[in-house]
Scaffold this motif. Sequence first.
Motif, PDB file in Angstrom:
ATOM      1  N   ARG A  83      -2.448   8.076  -3.581  1.00 22.80           N
ATOM      2  CA  ARG A  83      -2.779   6.852  -4.343  1.00 22.80           C
ATOM      3  C   ARG A  83      -3.319   7.186  -5.733  1.00 22.80           C
ATOM      4  NH1 ARG A  83      -2.673   2.024  -1.568  1.00 22.80           N
ATOM      5  NH2 ARG A  83      -2.813   2.179   0.685  1.00 22.80           N
ATOM      6  N   ALA A  87      -0.465   6.599  -8.591  1.00 20.61           N
ATOM      7  CA  ALA A  87      -0.728   5.168  -8.732  1.00 20.61           C
ATOM      8  C   ALA A  87       0.038   4.538  -9.887  1.00 20.61           C
ATOM      9  CB  ALA A  87      -2.224   4.920  -8.902  1.00 20.61           C
ATOM     10  N   MET A  95       4.127   2.793  -2.565  1.00 22.09           N
ATOM     11  CA  MET A  95       2.867   3.442  -2.203  1.00 22.09           C
ATOM     12  C   MET A  95       2.528   3.161  -0.746  1.00 22.09           C
ATOM     13  SD  MET A  95       0.554   5.470  -3.252  1.00 22.09           S
ATOM     14  CE  MET A  95       0.809   5.467  -5.018  1.00 22.09           C
TER      15      MET A  95
END
Length: 132
Positions: A83, A87, A95
């Motif tokens: 993450r 991101a 994700m």
Amino acid sequence: MPAPDRPTTGRDGTAPPGWPEQVRPPGAPDWERTAIAWLYDLVPPEYRAHEVLRRYPVLLARFAADHVAAGLEAARAGWRTVRVELADELPPEAMEAAMAAYEREGARLAAAARGVEVVGGALRGDRWAPRL
């Protein structure tokens, strides 16, 4: 490789908890062959070139334990860091799919680690008796 027809009991009665379904129970005919084949399925194919691993299945179990443990740690590290590291490069749905994949892989590897532990023990001569 398809799972062999697996008897539900060996000479000991049953397989220990965590025993892989692809491996016949300890004491069943040909159980060692199915254990060795399963262990080789857990490690890189190059490991088949090492005569010492073919000759000593207990050592193969050790190599498999190390390899599976490294994979499990990698899956855990990936789950903890993906993450943060990606991101800005992945959409939310990718994700979430990545997190789910890490979770599935972690569960698969944790089960494999348990299996390697009990199969390795059986190859070393450990015997399991169910508790009543």
